[in-house]
Design an enzyme around this catalytic site. Structure first.
Site, PDB file in Angstrom:
ATOM      1  N   PRO A   1       0.845  -1.210   0.000  1.00 49.00           N
ATOM      2  CG  PRO A   1       0.031  -1.022   2.198  1.00 49.00           C
ATOM      3  CD  PRO A   1       0.751  -1.960   1.273  1.00 49.00           C
TER       4      PRO A   1
ATOM      5  CB  SER B   1      -2.872   3.106   0.752  1.00 46.29           C
ATOM      6  OG  SER B   1      -2.971   4.116   1.726  1.00 46.29           O
TER       7      SER B   1
ATOM      8  CE1 TYR C   1      -1.776   3.372   8.529  1.00 45.08           C
ATOM      9  CE2 TYR C   1      -2.324   4.694   6.616  1.00 45.08           C
ATOM     10  CZ  TYR C   1      -1.391   4.046   7.391  1.00 45.08           C
ATOM     11  OH  TYR C   1      -0.080   4.079   7.031  1.00 45.08           O
TER      12      TYR C   1
ATOM     13  CB  THR D   1      -0.873  -0.333   8.727  1.00 45.28           C
ATOM     14  OG1 THR D   1      -0.951  -0.866   7.401  1.00 45.28           O
ATOM     15  CG2 THR D   1       0.511   0.235   8.951  1.00 45.28           C
TER      16      THR D   1
ATOM     17  CE  LYS E   1       2.725  -2.369   4.843  1.00 47.20           C
ATOM     18  NZ  LYS E   1       2.949  -1.017   5.332  1.00 47.20           N
TER      19      LYS E   1
ATOM     20  CG  HIS F   1       4.964   2.780   7.488  1.00 46.07           C
ATOM     21  ND1 HIS F   1       3.757   2.496   8.051  1.00 46.07           N
ATOM     22  CD2 HIS F   1       4.684   3.611   6.454  1.00 46.07           C
ATOM     23  CE1 HIS F   1       2.791   3.142   7.413  1.00 46.07           C
ATOM     24  NE2 HIS F   1       3.339   3.821   6.423  1.00 46.07           N
TER      25      HIS F   1
HETATM   26  C1  LIG Z   1       5.023   6.961  -0.488  1.00 43.52           C
HETATM   27  C2  LIG Z   1       4.665   5.854   0.460  1.00 43.52           C
HETATM   28  C3  LIG Z   1       3.402   5.824   1.029  1.00 43.52           C
HETATM   29  C4  LIG Z   1       3.047   4.777   1.895  1.00 43.52           C
HETATM   30  N1  LIG Z   1       1.772   4.712   2.383  1.00 43.52           N
HETATM   31  C5  LIG Z   1       1.416   3.665   3.157  1.00 43.52           C
HETATM   32  C6  LIG Z   1       0.065   3.534   3.596  1.00 43.52           C
HETATM   33  O1  LIG Z   1      -0.791   4.347   3.275  1.00 43.52           O
HETATM   34  N2  LIG Z   1      -0.224   2.470   4.394  1.00 43.52           N
HETATM   35  C7  LIG Z   1       0.706   1.538   4.766  1.00 43.52           C
HETATM   36  O2  LIG Z   1       0.398   0.600   5.493  1.00 43.52           O
HETATM   37  N3  LIG Z   1       1.988   1.634   4.331  1.00 43.52           N
HETATM   38  C8  LIG Z   1       2.347   2.668   3.538  1.00 43.52           C
HETATM   39  N4  LIG Z   1       3.635   2.751   3.094  1.00 43.52           N
HETATM   40  C9  LIG Z   1       4.604   1.712   3.469  1.00 43.52           C
HETATM   41  C10 LIG Z   1       4.643   0.606   2.424  1.00 43.52           C
HETATM   42  O3  LIG Z   1       3.443  -0.123   2.417  1.00 43.52           O
HETATM   43  C11 LIG Z   1       5.794  -0.374   2.695  1.00 43.52           C
HETATM   44  O4  LIG Z   1       5.746  -0.816   4.031  1.00 43.52           O
HETATM   45  C12 LIG Z   1       7.153   0.253   2.421  1.00 43.52           C
HETATM   46  O5  LIG Z   1       7.101   1.102   1.298  1.00 43.52           O
HETATM   47  C13 LIG Z   1       8.189  -0.816   2.182  1.00 43.52           C
HETATM   48  O6  LIG Z   1       9.442  -0.269   1.973  1.00 43.52           O
HETATM   49  P1  LIG Z   1      10.071  -0.023   0.504  1.00 43.52           P
HETATM   50  O7  LIG Z   1       9.454   1.247   0.006  1.00 43.52           O
HETATM   51  O8  LIG Z   1      11.524   0.113   0.795  1.00 43.52           O
HETATM   52  O9  LIG Z   1       9.713  -1.211  -0.358  1.00 43.52           O
HETATM   53  C14 LIG Z   1       4.007   3.777   2.217  1.00 43.52           C
HETATM   54  C15 LIG Z   1       5.269   3.825   1.627  1.00 43.52           C
HETATM   55  C16 LIG Z   1       5.601   4.841   0.754  1.00 43.52           C
HETATM   56  C17 LIG Z   1       6.978   4.831   0.125  1.00 43.52           C
END
Ligand SMILES: Cc1cc2nc3c(=O)[nH]c(=O)nc-3n(C[C@H](O)[C@H](O)[C@H](O)COP(=O)(O)O)c2cc1C
Length: 373
Positions: free
Chosen positions: A66, A95, A118, A144, A242, A266
């Site tokens: 997400p 997300s 969320y 999450t 998560k 995250h």
């Molecule tokens: C721009 C961005 C927005 C994100 N938004 C969410 C979110 O809305 N909900 C969530 O559970 N994780 C969110 N994440 C975390 C990702 O789901 C994931 O855990 C993370 O990107 C993994 O690391 P990586 O970017 O190195 O692959 C976000 C990550 C990024 C980069």
């Protein structure tokens, strides 16, 4: 390409992490601590990259994580990312902070789609979205648990992310020249109607939550174990927790009925100085002891990273930035290309390792530092 196409505020929102970005860097660096133990002189004509996740047979061992505000990166946002995932034979996790309606995201993909929850807007909003996700055909809820408040991402403060999203015209003025330097992005954004709302967060009695102050909304949205019990009663399908980094939290998640836990910090965007996800993985795998699936995310940039995570006990991984850069660069074609790069990496890595399939990977294919045990 994403860096060139996006205004700095949007690119840094995607690329950056919390505070000193120590965990963000460590998530990627830690993969260098593990080396491979190949089985050479084995001829393989192609490897089986398939993985089973929550009862679904996926063609690949990675899912798309997400990523909030995807529609700011490209107007197609969550819809095209889900479509690219489905076309490649894998799953997409939507997300809560989505600019597209969950029904449109699900309808656009032929693969499984999971909803990341969320508690923004409180339990009333959550109850409504859980019911919508059920009716639309979402296959799992991903809850999450690492976002009690939003982490402080210092690049966002410097770049005026908040002013761009919620400020008045006067507050926006200092940041306008930078946006004007990216006319391709700006035209696409204006054609898309400007700032997207949050069409999946409907607060009873108040309607759709506007995208004004996400940080304030998240600060009131912390998920507790009591909430998980409540969610469990509303949702009959699988629940994924998560944001697990310790054996204790992993056990609590399994006891709360989680079908999978995702080891995650995250992407280094919440609490800085958390351990790299890969480093936390062995403790969680031991604590879960086969009673649920264990996934991990954080720092995955290449196929070798995915292979190492699976050797260390992950059943599957989630990719965040790796596909989001593609989305920002070129919409659906960019996500498809990012997936294809990882798929080709995986096939090549397995063949060079002398391993016929993702399912056959285990610790015997890697050297792990002694200090890890
Ligand atoms: C721009 C961005 C927005 C994100 N938004 C969410 C979110 O809305 N909900 C969530 O559970 N994780 C969110 N994440 C975390 C990702 O789901 C994931 O855990 C993370 O990107 C993994 O690391 P990586 O970017 O190195 O692959 C976000 C990550 C990024 C980069």
């Amino acid at each position: 390409m994403a860096r060139r196409r996006l205004p700095r505020a949007v690119f840094d929102y995607l690329d950056g992490g919390a505070e000193g970005e120590v965990t963000l860097r460590e998530n990627c660096r830690v993969f260098e601590d593990i080396t491979f133990r190949p089985r050479h002189a084995v001829a393989l004509e192609g490897c089986n990259l398939g993985t089973r996740v929550l009862g679904f047979d996926l063609s690949l061992p990675f899912l798309l994580a997400p990523v909030g505000y995807s529609r700011l990166m490209h107007p197609g946002g969550e819809v095209v990312a889900a479509r690219a995932a489905g076309a490649a034979g894998t799953a997409y996790i939507l997300s809560t902070i989505s600019g597209h309606r969950l029904e449109d995201v699900k309808a656009g993909s032929r693969g499984p789609v999971f909803y990341q929850l969320y508690l923004m807007g409180g339990r009333g909003a959550a109850e409504a979205v859980i019911e919508r996700a059920r009716v639309a055909g979402f296959s799992a809820l991903v809850v999450t648990i690492d976002t009690a408040v939003s982490g402080i991402r210092e690049r966002d403060y410097r770049n005026g992310m908040k002013e761009m999203i919620s400020g008045g015209l006067l507050e926006k003025i200092p940041f306008i020249p930078e946006v004007m330097r990216h006319p391709g992005w700006l035209i696409a954004y204006l054609r898309d109607g400007g700032l997207p709302g949050l069409p999946n967060v409907i607060v009873p009695g108040q309607g759709q939550m506007p995208l004004v102050d996400i940080n304030a909304a998240l600060a009131k949205a912390a998920v507790t174990w009591a909430d998980l019990d409540w969610i469990r009663k509303l949702w009959n399908g699988p629940i994924v927790v998560k944001g697990v980094l310790t054996g204790d939290d992993a056990r609590r998640a399994v006891d709360a009925g989680a079908a999978a836990v995702s080891v995650s910090n995250h992407g280094g965007r919440q609490l800085d100085h958390l351990p790299a996800s890969l480093r936390a993985l062995p403790e969680v795998v031991a604590a879960v002891n086969g009673q649920a699936e264990v996934w991990m995310d954080g720092g995955i940039r290449r196929g070798t990273d995915i292979v190492k995570a699976i050797c260390m006990g992950a059943g599957a991984v989630l990719c965040g930035r790796a596909y989001a850069y593609g989305l920002a660069a070129a919409g659906e074609a960019g996500v498809t290309r990012a997936i294809e790069i990882l798929r080709a990496d995986l096939d090549r890595t397995l063949r060079l390792l002398g391993c016929p399939s993702i399912a056959a990977l285990d610790r015997s294919y890697v050297n792990v530092p002694k200090s890890w045990d």
